[in-house]
Motif scaffolding. Structure first.
Motif, PDB file in Angstrom:
ATOM      1  N   THR A  30      65.510  45.279  63.120  1.00  0.00           N
ATOM      2  CA  THR A  30      65.965  46.116  62.019  1.00  0.00           C
ATOM      3  C   THR A  30      65.164  45.753  60.779  1.00  0.00           C
ATOM      4  O   THR A  30      64.842  44.590  60.556  1.00  0.00           O
ATOM      5  CB  THR A  30      67.467  45.930  61.756  1.00  0.00           C
ATOM      6  OG1 THR A  30      67.722  44.564  61.457  1.00  0.00           O
ATOM      7  CG2 THR A  30      68.300  46.362  62.949  1.00  0.00           C
ATOM      8  N   GLU A  31      64.845  46.763  59.986  1.00  0.00           N
ATOM      9  CA  GLU A  31      64.044  46.523  58.790  1.00  0.00           C
ATOM     10  C   GLU A  31      64.854  45.828  57.704  1.00  0.00           C
ATOM     11  O   GLU A  31      64.324  45.016  56.954  1.00  0.00           O
ATOM     12  CB  GLU A  31      63.500  47.856  58.271  1.00  0.00           C
ATOM     13  CG  GLU A  31      62.545  47.702  57.115  1.00  0.00           C
ATOM     14  CD  GLU A  31      61.948  49.018  56.705  1.00  0.00           C
ATOM     15  OE1 GLU A  31      60.745  49.190  56.938  1.00  0.00           O
ATOM     16  OE2 GLU A  31      62.690  49.865  56.164  1.00  0.00           O
ATOM     17  N   THR A  32      66.114  46.148  57.608  1.00  0.00           N
ATOM     18  CA  THR A  32      66.976  45.560  56.584  1.00  0.00           C
ATOM     19  C   THR A  32      68.273  45.093  57.217  1.00  0.00           C
ATOM     20  O   THR A  32      68.676  45.598  58.269  1.00  0.00           O
ATOM     21  CB  THR A  32      67.307  46.589  55.486  1.00  0.00           C
ATOM     22  OG1 THR A  32      67.939  47.714  56.100  1.00  0.00           O
ATOM     23  CG2 THR A  32      66.069  47.025  54.736  1.00  0.00           C
ATOM     24  N   PRO A  33      68.933  44.130  56.574  1.00  0.00           N
ATOM     25  CA  PRO A  33      70.248  43.727  57.085  1.00  0.00           C
ATOM     26  C   PRO A  33      71.271  44.821  56.787  1.00  0.00           C
ATOM     27  O   PRO A  33      71.000  45.726  56.008  1.00  0.00           O
ATOM     28  CB  PRO A  33      70.554  42.451  56.292  1.00  0.00           C
ATOM     29  CG  PRO A  33      69.775  42.589  55.036  1.00  0.00           C
ATOM     30  CD  PRO A  33      68.541  43.372  55.396  1.00  0.00           C
ATOM     31  N   GLY A  34      72.401  44.747  57.393  1.00  0.00           N
ATOM     32  CA  GLY A  34      73.452  45.730  57.158  1.00  0.00           C
ATOM     33  C   GLY A  34      73.879  46.371  58.463  1.00  0.00           C
ATOM     34  O   GLY A  34      73.324  46.105  59.526  1.00  0.00           O
ATOM     35  N   ARG A  35      74.868  47.231  58.334  1.00  0.00           N
ATOM     36  CA  ARG A  35      75.413  47.903  59.505  1.00  0.00           C
ATOM     37  C   ARG A  35      74.342  48.768  60.164  1.00  0.00           C
ATOM     38  O   ARG A  35      73.651  49.538  59.502  1.00  0.00           O
ATOM     39  CB  ARG A  35      76.597  48.770  59.107  1.00  0.00           C
ATOM     40  CG  ARG A  35      77.300  49.384  60.275  1.00  0.00           C
ATOM     41  CD  ARG A  35      78.514  50.198  59.822  1.00  0.00           C
ATOM     42  NE  ARG A  35      79.286  50.628  60.962  1.00  0.00           N
ATOM     43  CZ  ARG A  35      78.978  51.679  61.722  1.00  0.00           C
ATOM     44  NH1 ARG A  35      77.914  52.387  61.468  1.00  0.00           N
ATOM     45  NH2 ARG A  35      79.742  52.010  62.744  1.00  0.00           N
ATOM     46  N   ILE A  36      74.233  48.647  61.480  1.00  0.00           N
ATOM     47  CA  ILE A  36      73.272  49.444  62.240  1.00  0.00           C
ATOM     48  C   ILE A  36      73.895  50.808  62.515  1.00  0.00           C
ATOM     49  O   ILE A  36      74.967  50.903  63.112  1.00  0.00           O
ATOM     50  CB  ILE A  36      72.891  48.749  63.559  1.00  0.00           C
ATOM     51  CG1 ILE A  36      72.219  47.412  63.279  1.00  0.00           C
ATOM     52  CG2 ILE A  36      71.997  49.652  64.399  1.00  0.00           C
ATOM     53  CD1 ILE A  36      72.039  46.538  64.502  1.00  0.00           C
ATOM     54  N   ASP A  37      73.217  51.849  62.056  1.00  0.00           N
ATOM     55  CA  ASP A  37      73.665  53.213  62.329  1.00  0.00           C
ATOM     56  C   ASP A  37      72.438  54.077  62.645  1.00  0.00           C
ATOM     57  O   ASP A  37      71.333  53.553  62.777  1.00  0.00           O
ATOM     58  CB  ASP A  37      74.487  53.781  61.174  1.00  0.00           C
ATOM     59  CG  ASP A  37      73.730  53.839  59.861  1.00  0.00           C
ATOM     60  OD1 ASP A  37      72.481  53.868  59.871  1.00  0.00           O
ATOM     61  OD2 ASP A  37      74.387  53.871  58.809  1.00  0.00           O
ATOM     62  N   ASP A  38      72.633  55.380  62.741  1.00  0.00           N
ATOM     63  CA  ASP A  38      71.535  56.271  63.128  1.00  0.00           C
ATOM     64  C   ASP A  38      70.402  56.300  62.108  1.00  0.00           C
ATOM     65  O   ASP A  38      69.276  56.668  62.441  1.00  0.00           O
ATOM     66  CB  ASP A  38      72.054  57.689  63.354  1.00  0.00           C
ATOM     67  CG  ASP A  38      72.880  57.803  64.625  1.00  0.00           C
ATOM     68  OD1 ASP A  38      73.070  56.767  65.306  1.00  0.00           O
ATOM     69  OD2 ASP A  38      73.338  58.913  64.937  1.00  0.00           O
ATOM     70  N   LEU A  39      70.662  55.902  60.864  1.00  0.00           N
ATOM     71  CA  LEU A  39      69.637  55.913  59.826  1.00  0.00           C
ATOM     72  C   LEU A  39      68.914  54.570  59.670  1.00  0.00           C
ATOM     73  O   LEU A  39      67.970  54.468  58.886  1.00  0.00           O
ATOM     74  CB  LEU A  39      70.252  56.322  58.483  1.00  0.00           C
ATOM     75  CG  LEU A  39      70.889  57.714  58.462  1.00  0.00           C
ATOM     76  CD1 LEU A  39      71.522  57.970  57.099  1.00  0.00           C
ATOM     77  CD2 LEU A  39      69.879  58.782  58.813  1.00  0.00           C
ATOM     78  N   THR A  40      69.332  53.572  60.418  1.00  0.00           N
ATOM     79  CA  THR A  40      68.715  52.250  60.334  1.00  0.00           C
ATOM     80  C   THR A  40      67.257  52.321  60.761  1.00  0.00           C
ATOM     81  O   THR A  40      66.928  52.897  61.801  1.00  0.00           O
ATOM     82  CB  THR A  40      69.466  51.240  61.230  1.00  0.00           C
ATOM     83  OG1 THR A  40      70.816  51.149  60.770  1.00  0.00           O
ATOM     84  CG2 THR A  40      68.821  49.874  61.194  1.00  0.00           C
ATOM     85  N   MET A  41      66.389  51.758  59.938  1.00  0.00           N
ATOM     86  CA  MET A  41      64.956  51.715  60.248  1.00  0.00           C
ATOM     87  C   MET A  41      64.694  50.554  61.203  1.00  0.00           C
ATOM     88  O   MET A  41      65.166  49.428  60.984  1.00  0.00           O
ATOM     89  CB  MET A  41      64.122  51.549  58.985  1.00  0.00           C
ATOM     90  CG  MET A  41      64.227  52.728  58.020  1.00  0.00           C
ATOM     91  SD  MET A  41      63.736  54.305  58.744  1.00  0.00           S
ATOM     92  CE  MET A  41      62.007  54.058  59.030  1.00  0.00           C
TER      93      MET A  41
END
Length: 151
Positions: free
Chosen positions: A135-146
Motif C-alpha cells: 500500500t502506498e499510504t497507511p490507513g484503511r484499505i479500500d477500493d481507492l487505496t493506491m
C-alpha cells in the motif's frame, strides 16, 4: 536493576517473542531512548515468585497511536478473515494478474473483470499480507487505496 512493565508480549509462530510498550506519541522520544537502553542491557523477566529469567524476549518495540489506528485494526481484521477464507485458485489468479503490473494502481482496478469480486478481494488482501502488493499510504484499505507490486 530497574523494572519496566511492557503492555503486551507477542509470540510469533516461529517462536520469536517481542515485548511491546504502548505510549502516546508525545512520549516516543523518551521511550525510544529507554527501550534502546533496555535492549543494550538485555531482557530479564521477573516471575511471580520474584525470581528472574534472562533472555525472556527477543526484542522490545514501541507502539503509539500513529501505528495503532482504527484503519490498521480494520485491515488486520480483514486480513485475518482473508486467511480463513483463502481460495488458492483465486489467489494464484490474482497473483498472475498483478505479476506484470508496474507503477501505481488502485485496489479497485484489480477487481474489474474478475468472475467473483469477493474471492478476488480476499486474494488481494492476502497478496498485501504476504508482501506481494504494497500500500502506498497507511490507513484503511479500500477500493481507492493506491498499491504497487513489490519488486
Amino acid at each position: 536493576m530497574r523494572e519496566h512493565i511492557c503492555d503486551f508480549c507477542v509470540v510469533f509462530n516461529d517462536g520469536e517473542i517481542v515485548a511491546v510498550a504502548v505510549k502516546h506519541v508525545q512520549k516516543s522520544e523518551v521511550m525510544t531512548e529507554l527501550l534502546e537502553r533496555i535492549k543494550a542491557e538485555g531482557y530479564v523477566r521477573k516471575n511471580k515468585n520474584g525470581t528472574t529469567k534472562s533472555g525472556a524476549v527477543n526484542d522490545i518495540r514501541l507502539m503509539t497511536e500513529r501505528e495503532a489506528t482504527y484503519g490498521a485494526f480494520e485491515n488486520a481484521e480483514r486480513i485475518l478473515r482473508a486467511r480463513r477464507m483463502r481460495n488458492d485458485a483465486e489467489f494464484n489468479s490474482a497473483c498472475d494478474a498483478v505479476r506484470n503490473l508496474s507503477g501505481r494502481f488502485r485496489f479497485g482496478d484489480l477487481l474489474r473483470g474478475c468472475e467473483n469480486r469477493g474471492l478476488r478481494r480476499t486474494a488481494l488482501l492476502l497478496l498485501i499480507d504476504e508482501g506481494v502488493l504494497l500500500t502506498e499510504t497507511p490507513g484503511r484499505i479500500d477500493d481507492l487505496t493506491m498499491l504497487m507490486v513489490r519488486r
